[in-house]
Motif scaffolding. Structure first.
Motif, PDB file in Angstrom:
ATOM      1  N   LYS A 395       8.254  -8.688   5.638  1.00  0.00           N
ATOM      2  CA  LYS A 395       7.911  -7.296   5.336  1.00  0.00           C
ATOM      3  C   LYS A 395       7.749  -7.114   3.820  1.00  0.00           C
ATOM      4  O   LYS A 395       6.754  -6.570   3.337  1.00  0.00           O
ATOM      5  CB  LYS A 395       8.987  -6.360   5.867  1.00  0.00           C
ATOM      6  N   TYR A 396       8.744  -7.592   3.058  1.00  0.00           N
ATOM      7  CA  TYR A 396       8.689  -7.429   1.602  1.00  0.00           C
ATOM      8  C   TYR A 396       7.659  -8.367   0.981  1.00  0.00           C
ATOM      9  O   TYR A 396       6.986  -8.013   0.008  1.00  0.00           O
ATOM     10  CB  TYR A 396      10.061  -7.688   0.999  1.00  0.00           C
ATOM     11  N   ARG A 397       7.506  -9.567   1.554  1.00  0.00           N
ATOM     12  CA  ARG A 397       6.566 -10.528   0.985  1.00  0.00           C
ATOM     13  C   ARG A 397       5.129 -10.026   1.073  1.00  0.00           C
ATOM     14  O   ARG A 397       4.316 -10.267   0.168  1.00  0.00           O
ATOM     15  CB  ARG A 397       6.694 -11.869   1.699  1.00  0.00           C
ATOM     16  N   LYS A 398       4.788  -9.325   2.109  1.00  0.00           N
ATOM     17  CA  LYS A 398       3.421  -8.803   2.238  1.00  0.00           C
ATOM     18  C   LYS A 398       3.102  -7.830   1.108  1.00  0.00           C
ATOM     19  O   LYS A 398       2.004  -7.865   0.540  1.00  0.00           O
ATOM     20  CB  LYS A 398       3.252  -8.129   3.603  1.00  0.00           C
ATOM     21  N   VAL A 399       4.052  -6.959   0.792  1.00  0.00           N
ATOM     22  CA  VAL A 399       3.852  -6.032  -0.327  1.00  0.00           C
ATOM     23  C   VAL A 399       3.672  -6.801  -1.627  1.00  0.00           C
ATOM     24  O   VAL A 399       2.785  -6.511  -2.437  1.00  0.00           O
ATOM     25  CB  VAL A 399       5.035  -5.052  -0.433  1.00  0.00           C
ATOM     26  N   GLN A 400       4.505  -7.806  -1.831  1.00  0.00           N
ATOM     27  CA  GLN A 400       4.448  -8.584  -3.061  1.00  0.00           C
ATOM     28  C   GLN A 400       3.135  -9.354  -3.184  1.00  0.00           C
ATOM     29  O   GLN A 400       2.538  -9.416  -4.264  1.00  0.00           O
ATOM     30  CB  GLN A 400       5.648  -9.533  -3.115  1.00  0.00           C
ATOM     31  N   LEU A 401       2.690  -9.934  -2.094  1.00  0.00           N
ATOM     32  CA  LEU A 401       1.428 -10.673  -2.113  1.00  0.00           C
ATOM     33  C   LEU A 401       0.262  -9.749  -2.447  1.00  0.00           C
ATOM     34  O   LEU A 401      -0.598 -10.084  -3.274  1.00  0.00           O
ATOM     35  CB  LEU A 401       1.196 -11.336  -0.751  1.00  0.00           C
ATOM     36  N   LEU A 402       0.225  -8.590  -1.821  1.00  0.00           N
ATOM     37  CA  LEU A 402      -0.846  -7.634  -2.103  1.00  0.00           C
ATOM     38  C   LEU A 402      -0.803  -7.175  -3.554  1.00  0.00           C
ATOM     39  O   LEU A 402      -1.831  -7.124  -4.240  1.00  0.00           O
ATOM     40  CB  LEU A 402      -0.732  -6.430  -1.166  1.00  0.00           C
ATOM     41  N   ALA A 403       0.376  -6.840  -4.046  1.00  0.00           N
ATOM     42  CA  ALA A 403       0.508  -6.333  -5.410  1.00  0.00           C
ATOM     43  C   ALA A 403       0.133  -7.387  -6.450  1.00  0.00           C
ATOM     44  O   ALA A 403      -0.382  -7.058  -7.526  1.00  0.00           O
ATOM     45  CB  ALA A 403       1.927  -5.839  -5.651  1.00  0.00           C
ATOM     46  N   MET A 404       0.390  -8.659  -6.148  1.00  0.00           N
ATOM     47  CA  MET A 404       0.070  -9.719  -7.100  1.00  0.00           C
ATOM     48  C   MET A 404      -1.436  -9.941  -7.256  1.00  0.00           C
ATOM     49  O   MET A 404      -1.873 -10.619  -8.192  1.00  0.00           O
ATOM     50  CB  MET A 404       0.744 -11.031  -6.682  1.00  0.00           C
TER      51      MET A 404
END
Length: 490
Positions: A395-404
């Motif tokens: 869940k958190y990794r998806k946000v991080q991947l998109l933001a990067m």
């Protein structure tokens, strides 16, 4: 066959390189609230995406075998009775691989491990036992179920190193309600541990950090037998040419590449907490080991430190202004877990120990508090190797991947959302603790329900915030793509 292929891939990646981490330990007289604090970012070796589960192993009958399944062939027979403990194992490994950190039922915590390296001179006379020696992968799983104090943990791990040899280099933090210790190994069979002074802090970044030690002072130092004599007899230390014995100078690896990779992180943290060390230049690993802070260090200070990426400087790798940054920041995308362990002797046992857990890249993540006695929600216990839609890790990794994909554009959105929620949780946490203290003596069952509800609400709010961020970033990205590939016509 699929699980076999996955396990083989994991083994190949982990075996080819060790973890790279950043550790912060704060003594109880140096912290803002009198607690002992241990924080560490856990960075994966090669891959950007690694999941971890948060599990609790109940106490009971032991006698089982802890076996390294990813790094080597180390094997250890556990005693017949073991304590319950928590950990963060890799999925699909039997929940006993790279558990990293946790508390046991005696209130003792471990953060293991900070990868370090012995120098070539040391390894020439006492090489790592790479085939069957103690490795990072299994330390919490073997040690936590057996110990009732931080000091006892140091001694047990030390005995394992002496008996089985070390398969690699590592530093391990131990903490209980009274004290914190840090152990570093050297070569195959040597080790030193130091008690963190109550009025100081300690930081480490993938390099041996323990220096001079008075081995006659067993209240503050423990080591392998005849540590200094071993160094003398093998030509690693000459007492005639040096007035003092420094563990890291004798055994530690210190090369040119450490300046940008390790010195930068230690220097930043020491300069952040102690102004007199700010912007100080080092040409070797000669940083002070234990340092007094200018002001008391809080959980928020440690949290912000573990999120650092040299923002606003020429060494900021994510701003897009300098594509040739060589200095390694504290927060990197390949981090798959960060924990801040807080031990408070003046709180009821059930809520004395807290882990603030951030899954993934800390600069784009959120720390959620988990008390030692809380029931762990399913979303934190059931991540898979493959990307899924229900686990906290992904869940958190998806946000991080998109933001990067555009850090400058999306980091402010992510950070403001998570920062606001962290403050809301903090306010909620203060009220919860006061209510719990009143309730636990008269109605323990109701107090447990209160604790579990507090945990569930925090996790649910963090999930909701993450889902909203995912939608907002994807919507904005969709607009950007549309504008980029817009053609004439209907």
């Amino acid at each position: 066959m699929k699980n076999l292929l996955v396990s083989t891939l994991i083994f190949a990646l982990f075996a080819s390189s060790s973890h790279a981490c950043t550790t912060i330990i704060v003594g109880k007289a140096a912290s803002a609230d009198g607690s002992i604090i241990v924080g560490r970012n856990v960075d994966a070796p090669n891959a950007a995406d690694w999941a971890s589960n948060f599990v609790y192993h109940p106490p009971g009958e032991g006698g089982y075998v802890v076996q390294s399944v990813l790094e080597n062939q180390f094997s250890y027979q556990m005693p017949l009775h073991v304590l319950g403990y928590s950990g963060f194992p890799q999925p699909n490994t039997g929940d006993l691989s790279f558990e990293e950190a946790g508390f046991n039922d005696a209130g003792v915590g471990i953060s293991a491990t900070e990868t370090i390296f012995s120098n070539a001179r040391t390894l020439a006379v006492d090489p790592y036992n790479k085939k069957t020696g103690v490795v990072e992968e299994i330390i919490p799983s073997v040690v936590l179920p057996q110990i009732r104090s931080a000091r006892e943990g140091v001694k047990l791990l030390g005995k394992l190193i002496e008996t089985y040899g070390s398969g690699e280099g590592f530093g391990v933090a131990f903490v209980d309600k009274d004290e914190a210790w840090y152990l570093e190994n050297a070569g195959g069979h040597q080790w030193l541990a130091a008690r963190i002074p109550d009025n100081a802090y300690f930081v480490s970044a993938n390099q041996s950090r323990l220096g001079e030690a008075d081995l006659s002072d067993s209240d503050h130092f423990l080591s392998s037998p005849n540590l200094v004599r071993f160094a003398e007899e093998n030509g690693l230390f000459d007492p005639q040419s040096s007035s003092s014995f420094s563990f890291r100078k004798v055994f530690g690896k210190d090369e040119a590449g450490d300046a940008d990779y390790n010195y930068s992180r230690v220097g930043y943290l020491q300069g952040k907490y102690t102004s007199g060390l700010s912007n100080k230049k080092y040409e070797s690993n000669s940083f002070p080991t234990f340092v007094k802070p200018d002001r008391k260090i809080s959980i928020a200070d440690v949290r912000d430190s573990l999120r650092s990426y040299n923002a606003g400087t020429e060494n900021d790798p994510y701003s897009g202004k300098n594509s040739n940054v060589q200095v390694r920041p504290i927060s990197v995308y390949r981090a798959y877990q960060s924990h801040i362990m807080q031990v408070r002797s003046h709180f009821p046992e059930q809520i004395a120990n807290v882990q603030y857990l951030d899954l993934g890249m800390t600069a784009l993540g959120i720390y959620v508090p988990f008390y030692q006695g809380a029931t762990i929600p399913d979303s934190y216990r059931h991540a898979s190797i493959a990307i899924d839609s229900n686990s906290a890790a992904w869940k958190y990794r998806k946000v991080q991947l998109l933001a990067m994909q555009d850090f400058q554009r999306y980091e402010p959105m992510v950070r403001s959302t998570y920062d606001r929620l962290e403050q809301e949780i903090l306010v909620r946490q203060r009220k919860f603790e006061e209510d719990y203290k009143v309730m636990v003596g008269n109605n323990p069952r109701q107090a447990q329900a209160l604790l579990d509800e507090f945990t569930r609400q925090n996790v649910n709010d963090a999930f909701a915030a993450s889902s909203e961020l995912e939608k907002k970033i994807m919507n904005d990205m969709s607009i950007q793509v549309y504008r980029k590939y817009r053609f004439r016509g209907a």
